[in-house]
Motif scaffolding. Structure first.
Motif, mmCIF file in Angstrom:
data_model
loop_
_atom_site.group_PDB
_atom_site.id
_atom_site.type_symbol
_atom_site.label_atom_id
_atom_site.label_comp_id
_atom_site.label_asym_id
_atom_site.label_seq_id
_atom_site.Cartn_x
_atom_site.Cartn_y
_atom_site.Cartn_z
ATOM 1 N N PHE A 162 1.111 1.456 -3.928
ATOM 2 C CA PHE A 162 1.259 0.150 -4.563
ATOM 3 C C PHE A 162 1.062 0.266 -6.083
ATOM 4 C CE2 PHE A 162 -1.246 -3.613 -5.983
ATOM 5 C CZ PHE A 162 -0.286 -4.595 -5.840
ATOM 6 N N PHE A 175 -2.036 -6.345 -0.703
ATOM 7 C CA PHE A 175 -1.147 -6.087 -1.841
ATOM 8 C C PHE A 175 -0.606 -7.371 -2.441
ATOM 9 C CE2 PHE A 175 -0.509 -2.011 0.695
ATOM 10 C CZ PHE A 175 -1.621 -1.446 0.103
ATOM 11 N N SER A 176 -0.333 -8.382 -1.615
ATOM 12 C CA SER A 176 0.177 -9.602 -2.250
ATOM 13 C C SER A 176 -0.928 -10.300 -3.029
ATOM 14 C CB SER A 176 0.865 -10.527 -1.248
ATOM 15 O OG SER A 176 -0.004 -10.873 -0.221
ATOM 16 N N ILE A 199 4.729 -4.505 -3.380
ATOM 17 C CA ILE A 199 4.084 -4.803 -2.102
ATOM 18 C C ILE A 199 4.755 -4.001 -0.995
ATOM 19 C CG2 ILE A 199 3.552 -6.638 -0.447
ATOM 20 C CD1 ILE A 199 3.719 -8.606 -2.804
ATOM 21 N N VAL A 249 7.870 -10.543 2.554
ATOM 22 C CA VAL A 249 6.414 -10.571 2.695
ATOM 23 C C VAL A 249 6.013 -11.688 3.652
ATOM 24 C CG1 VAL A 249 4.240 -11.055 1.494
ATOM 25 C CG2 VAL A 249 5.921 -9.540 0.455
ATOM 26 N N ARG A 259 -1.399 -8.375 -6.228
ATOM 27 C CA ARG A 259 -0.300 -8.660 -7.147
ATOM 28 C C ARG A 259 -0.474 -9.988 -7.869
ATOM 29 N NH1 ARG A 259 5.191 -6.823 -7.768
ATOM 30 N NH2 ARG A 259 6.217 -8.683 -8.535
#
Lengths: 224, 114
Positions: B88, A169-170, B95, A12, A173
């Motif tokens: 996702f 997305f990170s 990710i 990432v 999360r």
């Protein structure tokens, strides 16, 4: 499983900095500028905010305020990392470089690795870890910058799309609490509205409004 | 060489708007950190605003795309993000799956449009 998780994190990081390098190229910053920003700022979100705000032509002051707001996140991270490293003989100046390396990736890795490292060696360990992660970031910045310069338009746009995808997305999360999830969703939804005002402060306006609503809902739920 | 370095003016801006705002918070964390409660209201608010600012930046890149990304039509940019998000969520927040799916949708759409 643990080794896979570590690979994903540095992947990432790598993808993020490829995106930042490409973004810096397409917004006409020099390669030295991009590399210095990676080495000295060392915070992906802050770099993206810096590049996009400066490129959209708002003033230095607005840009600095937006970056400052995003950088406040680093404060609790540094606060959380320090107690894991301190020994009786540790002076603050020994920890300055650790504070500089602290960003989300290092912060997560400290929780994972440090319990296995003897306390008196932890500062040295984190210096090594930080240098390694920073090298990954610098290499990726160069690769992204070069790719954006030489690829066809389709692939260059694919690389630029990495940034919003990786960050969305990170962040999603890492958003475990309701306040964070709401802030993320509202921030996405409110920016296009704030952009209609065309005030030059769009990002700040939508960020403060969305963040405050999310905080309000969080408090309201807590009180019930 | 001047191509590599670029405009010195931009480097000063980097220092003022990029480096200093970040390092201030790191050094404050180092100096004042010990007595602060991580769950305090102020920090929760700050975290929420910081997250929303980042979300705003993600939206800005999609709504007002820089450079080559502007060659991708709007619906395809939003569609790619949405498809990535579905992937996702379906993969229990991977990710990697999200990024990969978003990229594939964008590239496939661009290829299909010609």
């Amino acid at each position: 499983m643990r080794s896979i998780a570590s690979t994903v994190l540095s992947l990432v990081l790598f993808v993020t900095y490829i995106g930042i390098g490409a973004l810096a190229h397409d917004t006409h910053f020099s390669l030295a500028w991009a590399l210095l920003s990676t080495a000295l700022v060392w915070a992906g979100p802050a770099q993206i905010i810096l590049i996009t705000t400066l490129a959209s032509g708002v003033g230095i002051v607005q840009s600095a305020i937006a970056v400052t707001m995003s950088a406040i996140r680093l404060f609790p991270m540094v606060v959380a990392v320090m107690p894991m490293l301190r020994t009786e003989g540790t002076k603050r100046r020994h920890l300055i470089l650790v504070a500089h390396f602290t960003a989300v990736t290092l912060w997560v890795e400290c929780y994972r690795f440090l319990p296995h490292v003897p306390r008196e060696r932890r500062v040295a360990f984190v210096h090594g870890l930080g240098c390694g992660l920073l090298s990954v970031g610098l290499c990726a910045t160069v690769i992204g910058y070069a790719l954006a310069a030489s690829l066809t338009q389709t692939f260059a746009s694919a690389i630029l799309l990495l940034t919003p995808l990786a960050f969305l997305f990170s962040t999603a999360r890492n958003s475990r609490e309701l306040a964070d999830v709401l802030a993320l969703g509202l921030g996405l939804a409110l920016y296009p509205l704030a952009a209609l005002l065309n005030s030059g402060l769009d990002i700040l306006v939508s960020g403060v409004v969305a963040g405050t609503i999310a905080f309000g809902v969080h408090k309201w739920r807590e009180q019930r | 060489m001047s191509d590599f370095l670029g405009d010195w003016h931009a480097l000063v801006v980097l220092l003022l708007a990029g480096v200093i705002p970040n390092q201030i918070w790191r050094m404050l964390g180092l100096w004042l950190g010990a007595g602060l409660d991580e769950g305090s209201d102020l920090l929760v608010w700050v975290k929420a605003v910081a997250t929303a600012i980042l979300a705003g930046v993600i939206a800005q890149i999609l709504v007002q795309p820089p450079g080559a990304l502007a060659s991708v039509p709007g619906f395809l940019r939003y569609g790619a993000l949405a498809a990535g998000f579905v992937a996702f969520m379906l993969t229990r927040r991977s990710i990697f799956a999200g990024v990969l799916c978003g990229e594939i949708v964008m590239l496939a759409g661009k290829w299909w449009l010609g």
